[in-house]
Design a protein around this motif. Structure first.
Motif, PDB file in Angstrom:
ATOM      1  N   LYS A  97      25.650  52.592 168.318  1.00 50.49           N
ATOM      2  CA  LYS A  97      25.840  53.888 168.974  1.00 50.49           C
ATOM      3  C   LYS A  97      25.700  55.035 167.985  1.00 50.49           C
ATOM      4  O   LYS A  97      25.120  56.067 168.299  1.00 50.49           O
ATOM      5  CB  LYS A  97      27.200  53.950 169.673  1.00 50.49           C
ATOM      6  N   GLU A  98      26.228  54.811 166.785  1.00 51.80           N
ATOM      7  CA  GLU A  98      26.147  55.850 165.749  1.00 51.80           C
ATOM      8  C   GLU A  98      24.690  56.096 165.348  1.00 51.80           C
ATOM      9  O   GLU A  98      24.271  57.229 165.161  1.00 51.80           O
ATOM     10  CB  GLU A  98      26.991  55.440 164.540  1.00 51.80           C
ATOM     11  N   PHE A  99      23.924  55.033 165.214  1.00 45.80           N
ATOM     12  CA  PHE A  99      22.517  55.165 164.830  1.00 45.80           C
ATOM     13  C   PHE A  99      21.699  55.872 165.899  1.00 45.80           C
ATOM     14  O   PHE A  99      20.766  56.601 165.598  1.00 45.80           O
ATOM     15  CB  PHE A  99      21.888  53.795 164.553  1.00 45.80           C
ATOM     16  N   LYS A 133      22.396  58.287 167.544  1.00 48.61           N
ATOM     17  CA  LYS A 133      22.537  59.739 167.442  1.00 48.61           C
ATOM     18  C   LYS A 133      21.439  60.352 166.569  1.00 48.61           C
ATOM     19  O   LYS A 133      21.159  61.529 166.658  1.00 48.61           O
ATOM     20  CB  LYS A 133      23.912  60.102 166.874  1.00 48.61           C
ATOM     21  N   ASN A 134      20.845  59.518 165.716  1.00 46.14           N
ATOM     22  CA  ASN A 134      19.740  59.975 164.888  1.00 46.14           C
ATOM     23  C   ASN A 134      18.473  59.981 165.745  1.00 46.14           C
ATOM     24  O   ASN A 134      18.066  58.932 166.262  1.00 46.14           O
ATOM     25  CB  ASN A 134      19.565  59.033 163.696  1.00 46.14           C
ATOM     26  N   SER A 168      16.601  56.708 167.185  1.00 46.11           N
ATOM     27  CA  SER A 168      16.681  56.561 168.632  1.00 46.11           C
ATOM     28  C   SER A 168      15.300  56.389 169.262  1.00 46.11           C
ATOM     29  O   SER A 168      15.086  55.510 170.095  1.00 46.11           O
ATOM     30  CB  SER A 168      17.394  57.774 169.240  1.00 46.11           C
ATOM     31  N   LYS A 208      20.876  51.814 155.408  1.00 45.38           N
ATOM     32  CA  LYS A 208      22.269  51.867 155.868  1.00 45.38           C
ATOM     33  C   LYS A 208      23.062  50.641 155.430  1.00 45.38           C
ATOM     34  O   LYS A 208      24.214  50.472 155.813  1.00 45.38           O
ATOM     35  CB  LYS A 208      22.326  52.004 157.400  1.00 45.38           C
TER      36      LYS A 208
END
Length: 163
Positions: free
Chosen positions: A2-4, A6-7, A11, A36
């Motif tokens: 989910k955090e990724f 956001k990029n 995405s 990462k």
């Protein structure tokens, strides 16, 4: 994940990959995972992508970097030598191979190694009569990959022509 997502770059590539696993977008995703620290995920994705694109030089370079990250220099070097057999002047492969081999007298990175420093270009210079330049290119290649068969063959040929 989910955090990724956001990029925006990740995405976009991730959604393209989800829609078509045969897409070459696996390569930037692998590199993103590597940066990462998700090396196992990068390995799984790269292997999956290379099933569909086994000849992708960029994909195989990404896999070599993953192997290096995983502390598997032998696997990385084997892969890089295979790439260099096909494309002797592939600079990324030459540089990574030299890095993996570590500093030694037989493995240094010439500062002036360029994209035209290939066995093909060396042969062209030799045919034009510039054996000194041809030999110089071959020596650069051999300084990075001492076992490069074609470069070794050309070096012997050029040395004979010089004398």
């Amino acid at each position: 994940l989910k955090e990724f997502l956001k990029n925006p770059h990740f995405s976009r590539y991730y959604h393209t990959w989800q829609q078509n696993e045969r897409s070459l977008v696996f390569i930037p995703l692998v590199e993103y995972f590597r940066t990462k620290g998700l090396v196992q995920e990068a390995l799984a994705l790269c292997e999956k992508g290379l099933v569909h694109h086994p000849q992708s030089v960029t994909g195989r370079l990404a896999l070599a970097r993953v192997y290096s990250d995983l502390g598997k220099p032998e696997e990385a070097q084997t892969l890089l030598r295979a790439i260099l057999t096909e494309l002797p002047g592939q600079q990324e492969a030459l540089l990574l191979l030299a890095k993996l081999q570590g500093p030694s007298e037989s493995s240094t990175i010439p500062a002036d190694l360029g994209p035209w420093d290939t066995c093909t270009m060396a042969a062209i210079f030799a045919r034009q009569g510039d054996h000194r330049k041809a030999l110089g290119i071959v020596e650069k290649i051999l300084s990075l990959d001492p076992e490069h068969a074609r470069a070794k063959e050309l070096r012997e040929e050029f040395i004979k022509c010089k004398s």
